[in-house]
Design an enzyme around this catalytic site. Structure first.
Site, PDB file in Angstrom:
ATOM      1  N   CYS A   1       0.841  -1.198   0.000  1.00  0.00           N
ATOM      2  CA  CYS A   1       0.000   0.000   0.000  1.00  0.00           C
ATOM      3  C   CYS A   1       0.875   1.245   0.000  1.00  0.00           C
ATOM      4  CB  CYS A   1      -0.929   0.015   1.211  1.00  0.00           C
ATOM      5  SG  CYS A   1      -0.063   0.246   2.788  1.00  0.00           S
TER       6      CYS A   1
ATOM      7  N   ASP B   1       4.886  27.706 -32.426  1.00  0.00           N
ATOM      8  CA  ASP B   1       5.913  28.219 -33.317  1.00  0.00           C
ATOM      9  C   ASP B   1       5.419  27.936 -34.744  1.00  0.00           C
ATOM     10  OD1 ASP B   1       8.528  29.022 -34.284  1.00  0.00           O
ATOM     11  OD2 ASP B   1       8.868  26.890 -34.651  1.00  0.00           O
TER      12      ASP B   1
ATOM     13  N   ASP C   1       9.890  23.235 -32.155  1.00  0.00           N
ATOM     14  CA  ASP C   1      10.800  22.146 -32.532  1.00  0.00           C
ATOM     15  C   ASP C   1      12.235  22.596 -32.751  1.00  0.00           C
ATOM     16  OD1 ASP C   1      10.523  23.517 -34.916  1.00  0.00           O
ATOM     17  OD2 ASP C   1      10.602  21.705 -36.136  1.00  0.00           O
TER      18      ASP C   1
ATOM     19  N   ASP D   1      13.460  27.622 -29.655  1.00  0.00           N
ATOM     20  CA  ASP D   1      12.203  27.447 -28.920  1.00  0.00           C
ATOM     21  C   ASP D   1      12.442  26.979 -27.478  1.00  0.00           C
ATOM     22  OD1 ASP D   1      10.577  28.084 -31.142  1.00  0.00           O
ATOM     23  OD2 ASP D   1      10.771  26.042 -31.909  1.00  0.00           O
TER      24      ASP D   1
END
Length: 812
Positions: free
Chosen positions: A12, A426, A624, A628
């Site tokens: 648990c 972008d 990409d 960025d």
């Protein structure tokens, strides 16, 4: 140093917390992540202060088993062992119940057992002993943790079953001393209750283990993708080696219907590869010389030889497995809050049980009533349901995401995505294909070939996304490039260098303005290109504009579909680009985003994200490129395209393995379904305990005569965590919205490149080869009318594979 360990014996979240606390106390340990579902633990520590031996010992001292990680997932052998022990428990329990109930029912049983109370009890003890031996870990771990003042669910089980056994022994002693009449003895012993409690809880644990194994199916399937061996070419000879022996630059032969061992680059041959198991892409992808292949994907046709570019440890598949496991092990803010509740849950239950016992003794209901009520409180309480509510849902959702080409780096990302209200894109390579091509060339003093020669020669030394467009155009025009000197990259503006003893500048309008170069003679052409949404590149020589080139980058079909879906979800869409405002506006006429922010320098993207956040928005950034990365880090959730730059991928929170913008929507939808599932789990877990504990304590006994038997309580406790895991498993049915089965839709596809009747035939054959698709092609109108259940990307893929270009797809 970071090390991974296998941990066995956790049942648990309290166990998970106990292991965490045991290891955290060691000197030099900076971070510990324990995963109940995968039975694993990641530890970051200073190897000068602690080591593997001390860490493993700390776990063992806490009552659990630990070893260096080999296979953390619940395996079949462990489940078989659990099942076997459970069967033995049920056999012993059946015999125990048969004996204990003989006084109440008239069924065949030897009279010396049925009529003699002492003999009856002796046989009960005999049949209880195997159950106690088979499940001794409940008592060993439970009491050990209780002594350390860190009780777990095992402690509740040990106290509940132990109290029943102790009270039964106490009753036997009372009878032997003459304090209690022998005729009442059988009704005052609870050996069968102890056996039933332990067995039913074990049954629940087995069901839970089976369900938990299903939550790790995604990781298990990923682990099974890579083959064990590869065919390596060594001095022209084939040799079979383990994939772990493959080194970078080794040559590997892959035949038809074989699995590619590790990542690499094809150097000989041609084939079609199914990458759906890694990227989620449904269509096979054609591969030739210089094409990259991914380990774990299937080669469908032909054979090829490729050169290894990544070892098995650094392969794409290994990184995906690592990301999914780390995401499953991580804790969302919501989870940490629940962990605090679970930490105090077990001690609180023990206190409630003691108060229950004391109350019923004080009001005079007798020792039997008081102790059975206290036992019922102990065994009905379920910290497991609370503790599993969040991690099982996260485990399933990250696995489902991975199988659909969406890699989510952590649990907190899932929680953050649920709150996203602005998505910033972008432009280049994200909303567009990222395959820029030269559209127009204009000069009032140079030939088109000369303009391209100068720009391509300069761009040859540049890493800019537009460089390939000029180099490709130079090849088309059969222009020979020349050597350059004094090359310099101007961040956010362009490049400069010396070509044939002349200094040139190549860049955007901002560069031209900053250098105070007159462009009035080119204004008409500039206006024309900008109005068509094209990107402008200027060529200047000695502070005079001598050339203008327009670049066009086709918009992805999936971009518009993703934007439309986001709008339906009431999420604002924004395009972030360095293009001129007029050009960006022209592009947006096709995409229909809510806002366009143009003429933004790469270094300013991060400040745009910050400004949006300061306005009270939860922002997702999609990009990409290298430029960025700061914006991806600044955003609440950063999304990188899998084919993008490694820096952008490292900075992102979500990685899309496919170049499909619709997966952004799928990622957000998966997050929303996951958070909803967690809330459902938490609701039922809390309700179960809020209702069950008072009933077990006898709160409603005086009013309604309502009281819960300890055996029923143990069954309820066992099934409560199974219900939570089963609810989380519903997430496995999640499918990206564009992959869900739909009725046939009539579509109009605009196609470029069809010139004759044979072209028409090729396109019709390609489309009609698809399942559940009917297509007719109109050569004059350059379009196809299609009735299909398939997605637009599949239709586009099969047409482009036939050699033609899809301009647009619309439902009609």
């Amino acid at each position: 140093m970071k090390q991974k360990y296998s941990v066995k014996g956790m049942t648990c979240s309290a166990c998970e917390s106990h292991v965490y606390n045991s290891v955290c106390k060691l000197p030099g340990v900076s971070n510990v992540e324990v995963n109940l579902l995968t039975n694993s633990m990641n530890v970051e520590f200073d190897e000068h202060q602690t080591n593997d031996t001390l860490i493993i010992k700390a776990v063992k001292d806490g009552g659990y088993q630990a070893s260096l990680f080999e296979e953390g997932l619940i395996d079949s052998d462990e489940l078989v062992g659990l099942k076997k022990r459970l069967i033995y428990c049920f056999i012993a329990l059946g015999l125990l119940m048969y004996v204990s109930m003989s006084a109440m029912f008239n069924y065949p049983i030897p009279s010396f057992i049925k009529d003699n109370s002492y003999t009856n009890i002796i046989f009960q003890v005999i049949f209880l002993i195997p159950i106690l031996i088979l499940k001794k870990e409940y008592f060993i771990n439970g009491f050990k943790n209780l002594i350390h003042f860190d009780p777990t669910m095992d402690s509740l089980i040990a106290l509940g079953a132990g109290a029943a056994i102790v009270y039964s022994v106490y009753s036997v002693v009372l009878t032997l001393t003459g304090t209690m009449m022998e005729m009442h003895l059988v009704h005052n012993v609870y050996f069968e209750s102890a056996g039933m409690i332990i067995t039913l809880i074990s049954f629940g644990k087995y069901l839970e283990a089976r369900s938990k194994k299903k939550t790790t199916d995604a990781i298990s399937k990923l682990l099974e993708l890579a083959p064990d061996v590869a065919c390596r070419i060594n001095d022209g000879k084939e040799e079979i080696v383990k994939i772990s022996q493959l080194m970078i630059n080794d040559k590997v032969l892959v035949k038809a219907n074989e699995t590619i061992p590790v990542d690499g680059k094809i150097i000989q041959g041609f084939s079609s590869v199914d990458e759906s198991m890694i990227t989620g892409e449904s269509l096979p992808i054609e591969k030739g010389v210089d094409s990259l292949v991914i380990g774990g994907t299937n080669n469908l046709q032909g054979s090829f030889i490729y050169q290894v570019t990544k070892t098995v440890e650094d392969s794409t598949l290994a990184k995906i497995i690592e990301l999914v496991e780390e995401a499953s092990s991580s804790k969302a803010p919501m989870t940490r809050a629940i962990d605090k509740v679970v930490k105090y849950f077990v001690p609180t239950v023990i206190i409630i049980a003691l108060l229950t016992f004391g109350y019923w003794m004080l009001v005079g209901n007798g020792l039997n009533f008081a102790i059975t009520s206290a036992i019922a409180v102990l065994v009905i309480s379920c910290p497991c349901a609370l503790g599993l509510a969040t991690p099982v849902a996260i485990m399933v959702s990250t696995g489902v995401g991975a199988t659909n080409g969406i890699l989510i780096k952590s649990a907190s990302v899932l929680e953050n995505e649920n709150n996203i209200d602005v998505v910033v894109f972008d432009k280049t390579g994200t909303l567009t294909q990222g395959k820029a091509r030269v559209s127009d060339v204009y000069s009032d003093s140079l030939s088109n070939e000369e303009v391209i020669r100068i720009i391509a020669s300069l761009e040859k030394g540049s890493s800019h996304v537009l460089a390939d467009a000029f180099i490709q155009k130079a090849k088309e025009l059969d222009v020979e490039l020349v050597e350059i000197t004094d090359f310099e990259s101007l961040s956010g503006l362009g490049i400069k260098g010396n070509v044939l003893d002349q200094d040139y500048l190549v860049g955007n309008l901002r560069m031209i303005k900053e250098n105070k170069i007159d462009f009035s003679d080119y204004q008409d052409q500039i206006n024309d290109y900008v109005a068509k949404g094209k990107t402008l590149v200027f060529l200047a020589k000695q502070n005079k504009l001598v050339g203008l080139v327009s670049i066009f980058d086709d918009i992805k079909l999936t971009s518009k579909q993703a934007i439309q879906r986001l709008k339906e979800m009431k999420i604002k869409t924004v395009m972030l680009t360095g293009d001129l405002k007029a050009a960006a506006k022209a592009i947006n006429q096709q995409l229909e985003l809510d806002e366009v922010i143009a003429e933004v320098l790469p270094q300013d993207k991060e400040s745009v994200i910050k400004r949006l956040q300061e306005q009270g928005n939860n922002v997702m950034m999609v990009g990409d490129g290298i430029n960025d990365a700061p914006a991806l880090v600044r955003s609440d959730v950063g999304v990188a395209i899998g084919k993008g730059n490694d820096i952008a991928i490292d900075a992102a929170d979500v990685i899309l393995m496919k170049d499909d913008m619709r997966d952004i929507v799928s990622s957000i939808e998966l997050s929303k379904k996951t958070i909803l599932n967690i809330k459902e789990n938490l609701f039922w877990a809390f309700i179960y305990n809020i209702i069950g504990i008072p009933i077990a304590a006898g709160v409603f006994y005086n009013l309604f005569g309502l009281r819960l038997d300890a055996m029923i309580g143990s069954l309820c406790m066992s099934l409560s965590s199974v219900c939570v895991v089963s609810n989380a498993l519903r997430l496995k049915r999640f499918k990206p919205y564009y992959k869900k089965e739909n009725k046939k839709v009539k579509k109009e596809i605009m196609i470029d490149g069809m010139m004759c009747a044979m072209c028409k035939k090729h396109v019709e054959e390609a489309l009609n080869s698809l399942a559940n698709t009917n297509a007719t092609v109109n050569l004059e109108a350059k379009k196809a009318i299609v009735e299909t259940e398939l997605d637009d990307s599949v239709l586009q893929g099969v047409i482009e594979k036939a050699g033609y270009k899809v301009v647009g797809i619309e439902n009609v």
